[in-house]
Design a protein around this motif. Structure first.
Motif, PDB file in Angstrom:
ATOM      1  N   CYS A  60       0.847  -1.196   0.000  1.00 51.49           N
ATOM      2  CA  CYS A  60       0.000   0.000   0.000  1.00 51.49           C
ATOM      3  C   CYS A  60       0.882   1.245   0.000  1.00 51.49           C
ATOM      4  N   ASP A  61       0.905   1.933  -1.124  1.00 47.03           N
ATOM      5  CA  ASP A  61       1.684   3.157  -1.250  1.00 47.03           C
ATOM      6  C   ASP A  61       0.757   4.291  -1.672  1.00 47.03           C
ATOM      7  N   ASP A  62       1.231   5.514  -1.476  1.00 44.52           N
ATOM      8  CA  ASP A  62       0.379   6.678  -1.687  1.00 44.52           C
ATOM      9  C   ASP A  62      -0.050   6.838  -3.139  1.00 44.52           C
ATOM     10  N   ARG A  63       0.883   6.779  -4.069  1.00 45.98           N
ATOM     11  CA  ARG A  63       0.550   7.028  -5.477  1.00 45.98           C
ATOM     12  C   ARG A  63      -0.422   6.008  -6.063  1.00 45.98           C
ATOM     13  N   PRO A  64      -0.235   4.704  -5.857  1.00 47.94           N
ATOM     14  CA  PRO A  64      -1.227   3.751  -6.368  1.00 47.94           C
ATOM     15  C   PRO A  64      -2.614   3.943  -5.748  1.00 47.94           C
ATOM     16  N   LEU A  65      -2.654   4.359  -4.480  1.00 46.66           N
ATOM     17  CA  LEU A  65      -3.952   4.598  -3.845  1.00 46.66           C
ATOM     18  C   LEU A  65      -4.632   5.831  -4.435  1.00 46.66           C
ATOM     19  N   GLN A  66      -3.847   6.827  -4.825  1.00 46.91           N
ATOM     20  CA  GLN A  66      -4.418   8.019  -5.446  1.00 46.91           C
ATOM     21  C   GLN A  66      -5.168   7.666  -6.728  1.00 46.91           C
ATOM     22  N   ARG A  67      -4.654   6.682  -7.466  1.00 49.41           N
ATOM     23  CA  ARG A  67      -5.290   6.304  -8.734  1.00 49.41           C
ATOM     24  C   ARG A  67      -6.676   5.709  -8.522  1.00 49.41           C
ATOM     25  N   LEU A  68      -6.958   5.209  -7.334  1.00 45.10           N
ATOM     26  CA  LEU A  68      -8.276   4.617  -7.047  1.00 45.10           C
ATOM     27  C   LEU A  68      -9.288   5.652  -6.580  1.00 45.10           C
ATOM     28  N   SER A  69      -8.827   6.872  -6.379  1.00 42.49           N
ATOM     29  CA  SER A  69      -9.688   7.868  -5.760  1.00 42.49           C
ATOM     30  C   SER A  69     -10.664   8.502  -6.744  1.00 42.49           C
ATOM     31  N   CYS A  70     -11.885   8.730  -6.246  1.00 47.39           N
ATOM     32  CA  CYS A  70     -12.892   9.474  -7.015  1.00 47.39           C
ATOM     33  C   CYS A  70     -12.846  10.960  -6.665  1.00 47.39           C
ATOM     34  N   SER A  71     -12.045  11.321  -5.652  1.00 48.06           N
ATOM     35  CA  SER A  71     -11.980  12.703  -5.195  1.00 48.06           C
ATOM     36  C   SER A  71     -11.070  13.524  -6.097  1.00 48.06           C
ATOM     37  N   ASN A  72     -11.196  14.830  -5.969  1.00 44.05           N
ATOM     38  CA  ASN A  72     -10.250  15.726  -6.614  1.00 44.05           C
ATOM     39  C   ASN A  72      -8.964  15.715  -5.791  1.00 44.05           C
ATOM     40  N   ILE A  73      -7.892  15.186  -6.372  1.00 44.60           N
ATOM     41  CA  ILE A  73      -6.661  14.989  -5.595  1.00 44.60           C
ATOM     42  C   ILE A  73      -5.634  16.090  -5.831  1.00 44.60           C
ATOM     43  N   PHE A  74      -6.049  17.229  -6.406  1.00 50.89           N
ATOM     44  CA  PHE A  74      -5.099  18.318  -6.645  1.00 50.89           C
ATOM     45  C   PHE A  74      -4.498  18.823  -5.330  1.00 50.89           C
ATOM     46  N   ILE A  75      -5.363  19.084  -4.351  1.00 54.44           N
ATOM     47  CA  ILE A  75      -4.880  19.565  -3.047  1.00 54.44           C
ATOM     48  C   ILE A  75      -4.012  18.506  -2.384  1.00 54.44           C
ATOM     49  N   HIS A  76      -4.441  17.242  -2.515  1.00 50.07           N
ATOM     50  CA  HIS A  76      -3.676  16.138  -1.938  1.00 50.07           C
ATOM     51  C   HIS A  76      -2.270  16.093  -2.534  1.00 50.07           C
ATOM     52  N   LYS A  77      -2.170  16.215  -3.865  1.00 51.73           N
ATOM     53  CA  LYS A  77      -0.863  16.180  -4.526  1.00 51.73           C
ATOM     54  C   LYS A  77      -0.025  17.391  -4.139  1.00 51.73           C
ATOM     55  N   LEU A  78      -0.669  18.545  -4.008  1.00 54.88           N
ATOM     56  CA  LEU A  78       0.047  19.770  -3.646  1.00 54.88           C
ATOM     57  C   LEU A  78       0.637  19.654  -2.243  1.00 54.88           C
ATOM     58  N   VAL A  79      -0.186  19.169  -1.302  1.00 57.79           N
ATOM     59  CA  VAL A  79       0.290  19.002   0.077  1.00 57.79           C
ATOM     60  C   VAL A  79       1.397  17.951   0.130  1.00 57.79           C
ATOM     61  N   SER A  80       1.229  16.857  -0.614  1.00 52.08           N
ATOM     62  CA  SER A  80       2.254  15.809  -0.650  1.00 52.08           C
ATOM     63  C   SER A  80       3.568  16.344  -1.201  1.00 52.08           C
ATOM     64  N   PHE A  81       3.467  17.179  -2.251  1.00 52.68           N
ATOM     65  CA  PHE A  81       4.668  17.767  -2.837  1.00 52.68           C
ATOM     66  C   PHE A  81       5.369  18.686  -1.836  1.00 52.68           C
ATOM     67  N   CYS A  82       4.582  19.523  -1.160  1.00 53.37           N
ATOM     68  CA  CYS A  82       5.159  20.438  -0.158  1.00 53.37           C
ATOM     69  C   CYS A  82       5.773  19.655   0.999  1.00 53.37           C
ATOM     70  N   LEU A  83       5.074  18.594   1.414  1.00 50.88           N
ATOM     71  CA  LEU A  83       5.577  17.757   2.513  1.00 50.88           C
ATOM     72  C   LEU A  83       6.880  17.082   2.118  1.00 50.88           C
ATOM     73  N   SER A  84       6.943  16.590   0.885  1.00 53.33           N
ATOM     74  CA  SER A  84       8.169  15.955   0.406  1.00 53.33           C
ATOM     75  C   SER A  84       9.323  16.959   0.374  1.00 53.33           C
ATOM     76  N   GLY A  85       9.017  18.201  -0.056  1.00 53.55           N
ATOM     77  CA  GLY A  85      10.046  19.235  -0.084  1.00 53.55           C
ATOM     78  C   GLY A  85      10.562  19.562   1.299  1.00 53.55           C
ATOM     79  N   ILE A  86       9.640  19.636   2.263  1.00 57.73           N
ATOM     80  CA  ILE A  86      10.025  19.941   3.643  1.00 57.73           C
ATOM     81  C   ILE A  86      10.890  18.823   4.222  1.00 57.73           C
ATOM     82  N   ILE A  87      10.613  17.599   3.803  1.00 61.39           N
ATOM     83  CA  ILE A  87      11.366  16.442   4.317  1.00 61.39           C
ATOM     84  C   ILE A  87      12.697  16.288   3.595  1.00 61.39           C
ATOM     85  N   ILE A  88      12.665  16.315   2.256  1.00 59.84           N
ATOM     86  CA  ILE A  88      13.838  15.949   1.468  1.00 59.84           C
ATOM     87  C   ILE A  88      14.872  17.072   1.411  1.00 59.84           C
ATOM     88  N   LEU A  89      14.424  18.322   1.176  1.00 58.74           N
ATOM     89  CA  LEU A  89      15.376  19.409   0.988  1.00 58.74           C
ATOM     90  C   LEU A  89      16.312  19.606   2.185  1.00 58.74           C
TER      91      LEU A  89
END
Length: 316
Positions: free
Chosen positions: A182-211
């Motif tokens: 169970c990983d985040d990206r494959p689960l996103q593909r199953l979603s009926c929701s608008n995942i734009f905000i989800h992807k934006l938050v995930s991107f920001c979270l990844s930046g805060i963690i990785i950078l």
């Protein structure tokens, strides 16, 4: 919405983990491969922790971090490997909703913690090589414990945010996850929701963690290289570089495979699976080998333990 064949996430009771799309005859081969890798992970990381805990010479900050790295590798691979091996033999290949939540949460917790821990290890090498006289003061036991605790805290916060965002989505009628865990990206593909905000938050979270972790690692090694090149003797330079090469190898494997995984387009799920296999199982398997084969202290401690055990065996 019911006529359209969609269902809210709260009504989902389980998911289907597709795994690798190969011929059924190859499932046995994949099972044996996963079993071999997982056995080496258990042997290598448990062995590394035992060596570090039993040898007084390894009671230093570097080995304290290394012991925690082995602990993290052992547990996050254990979150993935056993379920994947079970599914090679299972007809349904299902995982419960609660199991999927738990798997994503624990994996995100340990993988983020490892990123921060690797940054702490880079800082430790920077102090040891660039400020050796201040090393015992700056890398005190209390400070090392705080760095490890902070790594786990950041991993926990990140995991809570990532998991809660993912499982507040609404999922479509299809429960099939195009992955072997169970990983985040494959689960996103199953979603009926608008995942734009989800992807934006995930991107920001990844930046805060990785950078921050990448910056700490790069800056630390820039100072290390600059200091090592000023050492007059070739032997001294080789010794200094040898203490860092193992860490750089681990960082390269983890971040290289992770970057490939998340930069690969969704249109190539099999490539994503291979990349994720590298940092979920191959990296935890290689870490103990990299550190033991390139570390004189670890090899001597291992030789001592094996020698004592052989002596006891012969005496019995």
């Amino acid at each position: 919405m019911g006529d359209m064949g969609t269902t809210n996430h709260s009504e989902v009771t389980d998911f289907i983990l597709v795994g690798f799309r190969v011929l059924p005859e190859l499932h046995i081969l994949l099972f044996l491969l996963f079993l071999l890798i997982y056995a080496m992970i258990l042997l290598g990381n448990v062995g590394m922790m035992v060596i570090i805990m039993t040898d007084p010479r390894l009671n230093t900050p570097m080995y304290f971090f290394l012991g925690n790295l082995s602990f993290i590798d052992l547990f996050y691979s254990s979150v993935i490997a056993p379920k994947a091996m079970i599914n090679f033999w299972s007809e349904s290949k299902s995982i419960s909703f609660a199991g999927c939540v738990t798997q994503l949460f624990l994996f995100a917790l340990f993988i983020v913690t490892e990123g921060f821990l690797l940054a702490a290890m880079a800082y430790d090498r920077f102090i040891a090589i660039c400020n050796p006289l201040l090393y015992p003061v700056q890398m005190s036991t209390r400070f090392c414990v705080q760095l490890v605790a902070g790594s786990y805290f950041c991993g926990c916060i990140s995991s809570i945010l990532q998991t809660s965002m993912t499982f507040t989505l609404s999922f479509c009628a299809s429960r099939t996850i195009e992955h072997f865990y169970c990983d985040d990206r494959p689960l996103q593909r199953l979603s009926c929701s608008n995942i734009f905000i989800h992807k934006l938050v995930s991107f920001c979270l990844s930046g805060i963690i990785i950078l921050p972790t990448i910056i700490v690692i790069i800056v630390s090694y820039l100072y290390i290289v600059s200091t090592v090149l000023k050492i007059p003797s070739t032997e001294g330079r080789q010794k200094a570089f040898s203490t860092c090469s193992s860490h750089l190898g681990v960082v390269s494997i983890l971040y290289g495979a992770g970057s490939f995984m998340y930069l690969t387009p969704d249109t190539f799920p099999e490539l994503s699976k291979v990349a994720s296999l590298c940092y979920t199982l191959v990296t935890p398997m290689l870490n103990p080998l990299i550190y033991s084969l390139r570390n004189k202290d670890v090899k001597e401690a291992l030789r001592k333990i094996l020698g004592e055990n052989i002596f006891l065996f012969i005496s019995v």
